[in-house]
Design a protein around this motif. Structure first.
Motif, PDB file in Angstrom:
ATOM      1  N   SER A 101      -4.743 -34.786  -3.781  1.00  8.83           N
ATOM      2  CA  SER A 101      -4.041 -34.601  -5.058  1.00  8.83           C
ATOM      3  C   SER A 101      -4.798 -33.645  -5.968  1.00  8.83           C
ATOM      4  O   SER A 101      -4.193 -32.884  -6.734  1.00  8.83           O
ATOM      5  N   PHE A 102      -6.110 -33.667  -5.877  1.00  9.22           N
ATOM      6  CA  PHE A 102      -6.920 -32.787  -6.721  1.00  9.22           C
ATOM      7  C   PHE A 102      -6.836 -31.326  -6.287  1.00  9.22           C
ATOM      8  O   PHE A 102      -7.398 -30.449  -6.954  1.00  9.22           O
ATOM      9  N   GLU A 103      -6.139 -31.043  -5.174  1.00 14.35           N
ATOM     10  CA  GLU A 103      -5.932 -29.667  -4.750  1.00 14.35           C
ATOM     11  C   GLU A 103      -4.733 -29.036  -5.457  1.00 14.35           C
ATOM     12  O   GLU A 103      -4.385 -27.883  -5.174  1.00 14.35           O
ATOM     13  N   LEU A 104      -4.089 -29.776  -6.349  1.00 16.17           N
ATOM     14  CA  LEU A 104      -2.918 -29.257  -7.061  1.00 16.17           C
ATOM     15  C   LEU A 104      -3.174 -27.921  -7.751  1.00 16.17           C
ATOM     16  O   LEU A 104      -2.370 -26.987  -7.608  1.00 16.17           O
ATOM     17  N   PRO A 105      -4.261 -27.750  -8.503  1.00 15.56           N
ATOM     18  CA  PRO A 105      -4.467 -26.445  -9.157  1.00 15.56           C
ATOM     19  C   PRO A 105      -4.658 -25.298  -8.175  1.00 15.56           C
ATOM     20  O   PRO A 105      -4.253 -24.168  -8.457  1.00 15.56           O
ATOM     21  N   VAL A 106      -5.264 -25.583  -7.012  1.00 11.18           N
ATOM     22  CA  VAL A 106      -5.436 -24.524  -6.010  1.00 11.18           C
ATOM     23  C   VAL A 106      -4.070 -24.053  -5.516  1.00 11.18           C
ATOM     24  O   VAL A 106      -3.821 -22.849  -5.366  1.00 11.18           O
ATOM     25  N   LEU A 107      -3.165 -25.000  -5.272  1.00 15.49           N
ATOM     26  CA  LEU A 107      -1.817 -24.642  -4.824  1.00 15.49           C
ATOM     27  C   LEU A 107      -1.077 -23.840  -5.888  1.00 15.49           C
ATOM     28  O   LEU A 107      -0.440 -22.825  -5.587  1.00 15.49           O
ATOM     29  N   ILE A 108      -1.182 -24.281  -7.141  1.00 16.53           N
ATOM     30  CA  ILE A 108      -0.467 -23.593  -8.221  1.00 16.53           C
ATOM     31  C   ILE A 108      -1.000 -22.168  -8.403  1.00 16.53           C
ATOM     32  O   ILE A 108      -0.223 -21.204  -8.497  1.00 16.53           O
ATOM     33  N   VAL A 109      -2.317 -22.012  -8.435  1.00 22.24           N
ATOM     34  CA  VAL A 109      -2.901 -20.683  -8.628  1.00 22.24           C
ATOM     35  C   VAL A 109      -2.606 -19.785  -7.428  1.00 22.24           C
ATOM     36  O   VAL A 109      -2.371 -18.577  -7.588  1.00 22.24           O
ATOM     37  N   ALA A 110      -2.583 -20.349  -6.221  1.00 25.66           N
ATOM     38  CA  ALA A 110      -2.259 -19.551  -5.038  1.00 25.66           C
ATOM     39  C   ALA A 110      -0.821 -19.031  -5.110  1.00 25.66           C
ATOM     40  O   ALA A 110      -0.550 -17.866  -4.786  1.00 25.66           O
ATOM     41  N   LEU A 111       0.109 -19.886  -5.523  1.00 29.62           N
ATOM     42  CA  LEU A 111       1.494 -19.446  -5.674  1.00 29.62           C
ATOM     43  C   LEU A 111       1.620 -18.389  -6.763  1.00 29.62           C
ATOM     44  O   LEU A 111       2.389 -17.419  -6.635  1.00 29.62           O
ATOM     45  N   ASN A 112       0.848 -18.536  -7.827  1.00 30.91           N
ATOM     46  CA  ASN A 112       0.867 -17.546  -8.894  1.00 30.91           C
ATOM     47  C   ASN A 112       0.285 -16.218  -8.420  1.00 30.91           C
ATOM     48  O   ASN A 112       0.813 -15.146  -8.723  1.00 30.91           O
ATOM     49  N   ALA A 113      -0.802 -16.279  -7.655  1.00 35.51           N
ATOM     50  CA  ALA A 113      -1.433 -15.056  -7.156  1.00 35.51           C
ATOM     51  C   ALA A 113      -0.524 -14.325  -6.178  1.00 35.51           C
ATOM     52  O   ALA A 113      -0.527 -13.094  -6.103  1.00 35.51           O
ATOM     53  N   ALA A 114       0.285 -15.102  -5.434  1.00 34.76           N
ATOM     54  CA  ALA A 114       1.208 -14.498  -4.473  1.00 34.76           C
ATOM     55  C   ALA A 114       2.474 -13.973  -5.139  1.00 34.76           C
ATOM     56  O   ALA A 114       3.319 -13.358  -4.475  1.00 34.76           O
ATOM     57  N   GLY A 115       2.623 -14.221  -6.446  1.00 38.06           N
ATOM     58  CA  GLY A 115       3.797 -13.747  -7.160  1.00 38.06           C
ATOM     59  C   GLY A 115       5.000 -14.646  -7.049  1.00 38.06           C
ATOM     60  O   GLY A 115       6.108 -14.268  -7.468  1.00 38.06           O
ATOM     61  N   ALA A 116       4.827 -15.850  -6.485  1.00 36.48           N
ATOM     62  CA  ALA A 116       5.953 -16.762  -6.305  1.00 36.48           C
ATOM     63  C   ALA A 116       6.179 -17.673  -7.498  1.00 36.48           C
ATOM     64  O   ALA A 116       7.225 -18.322  -7.588  1.00 36.48           O
ATOM     65  N   LEU A 117       5.202 -17.751  -8.404  1.00 36.12           N
ATOM     66  CA  LEU A 117       5.307 -18.672  -9.537  1.00 36.12           C
ATOM     67  C   LEU A 117       4.602 -18.048 -10.737  1.00 36.12           C
ATOM     68  O   LEU A 117       3.404 -17.773 -10.680  1.00 36.12           O
ATOM     69  N   SER A 118       5.342 -17.827 -11.808  1.00 38.60           N
ATOM     70  CA  SER A 118       4.763 -17.199 -13.000  1.00 38.60           C
ATOM     71  C   SER A 118       4.281 -18.254 -13.982  1.00 38.60           C
ATOM     72  O   SER A 118       4.740 -19.408 -13.967  1.00 38.60           O
ATOM     73  N   ALA A 119       3.382 -17.846 -14.846  1.00 39.96           N
ATOM     74  CA  ALA A 119       2.883 -18.765 -15.876  1.00 39.96           C
ATOM     75  C   ALA A 119       3.986 -19.156 -16.850  1.00 39.96           C
ATOM     76  O   ALA A 119       4.034 -20.294 -17.328  1.00 39.96           O
ATOM     77  N   ALA A 120       4.893 -18.216 -17.135  1.00 40.66           N
ATOM     78  CA  ALA A 120       5.995 -18.528 -18.050  1.00 40.66           C
ATOM     79  C   ALA A 120       6.886 -19.631 -17.476  1.00 40.66           C
ATOM     80  O   ALA A 120       7.318 -20.538 -18.194  1.00 40.66           O
TER      81      ALA A 120
END
Length: 264
Positions: A181-200
């Motif tokens: 569960s503590f890997e949640l931020p790694v998943l979110i940042v990875a999706l953001n870095a790949a362009g699949a999920l924006s901060a907005a």
């Protein structure tokens, strides 16, 4: 990597040979770690069983011992003590050998990555390992309280018996739930870095995400009590907010770069 290929690609036969070599090294590391876990089995078992052995408001069906006053832990069968000790040693071996098999996995994948992808991969691994360890440490810290809550439902007129395999499975599940569960931020940042999920988009989803975190915590924790659920949910919410901040900084930096600049 073979130099005969103009693109630097490795032939299938060399890929399979490389995979076999990495697997052998990973297995050897696991064997060494398991042997170390076997040698250290006494302190590991003492630390593992301490939460169950000091449940003062229940009485077990087994006789109390100086190291386990509650007497709730039991092993049934001639081979049960050996099998249980080996499982503990194997679990310790997986942890102790994690630097070896994670490096072998990375060494197998890294040659096929570009330089920028390697930098991203190393950054994610560097973040994922301490996050998992932090989750596992939190699980071990809250494990006694969760076990105490579950044992408190035992009627006073009944003795309590906890089989060793069941106890170990319960503990491992607790550690895995908290650690993964503590890997949640790694998943979110990875999706953001790949362009699949924006901060907005993340900011617009923060209420459903927080609600989903609490629902997930209520379902995932083995104990099911509100205290353990909250202990897991609150750090996850904080980690989500932290990852949202990282994604916001990344998007701002990406927007400020000149067109075509694909730097890290």
């Amino acid at each position: 990597m073979s130099s005969s290929s103009p693109a630097g690609a490795m032939p299938l036969r060399e890929h399979l040979a490389e995979l076999r070599s990495r697997l052998i090294k990973a297995v050897l590391g696991l064997l060494v770690g398991t042997c170390a876990g076997w040698v250290l089995r006494a302190p590991i078992l003492a630390a593992l069983t301490r939460p169950a052995c000091f449940l003062h408001h229940v009485h077990g069906v087994a006789g109390a011992t100086p190291t386990c006053p509650s007497g709730v832990l039991v092993l049934q069968g001639v081979l049960a003590p050996l099998a249980f000790t080996f499982k503990v040693a194997l679990a310790a071996g997986v942890d102790l050998s994690s630097p070896v098999w994670t490096y072998q996995l990375w060494a197998f994948v890294a040659p096929g990555l570009h330089r920028r992808e390697k930098r991203w991969g190393l950054a994610f691994v560097a973040a994922a390992v301490p996050l998992f360890l932090a989750g596992a440490a939190l699980a071990y810290a809250v494990f006694p309280k969760g076990l105490d809550v579950l044992a408190s439902f035992n009627p006073q007129s009944f003795g309590l018996m906890i089989e060793g395999d069941q106890f170990l499975d319960f503990f491992v599940r607790m550690v895995l739930v908290f650690g993964l569960s503590f890997e949640l931020p790694v998943l979110i940042v990875a999706l953001n870095a790949a362009g699949a999920l924006s901060a907005a988009r993340l900011r617009s989803w923060w209420r459903p995400v927080i609600f989903s975190v609490f629902v997930f915590s209520a379902i995932a924790v083995p104990t099911g009590d509100p205290l353990t659920m909250t202990v897991l949910a609150v750090p996850l919410c904080l980690l989500f907010l932290l990852s949202l901040g990282v994604c916001t900084l990344h998007d701002r930096r990406k927007a400020s770069r000149p067109a075509g600049d694909d730097g890290l």
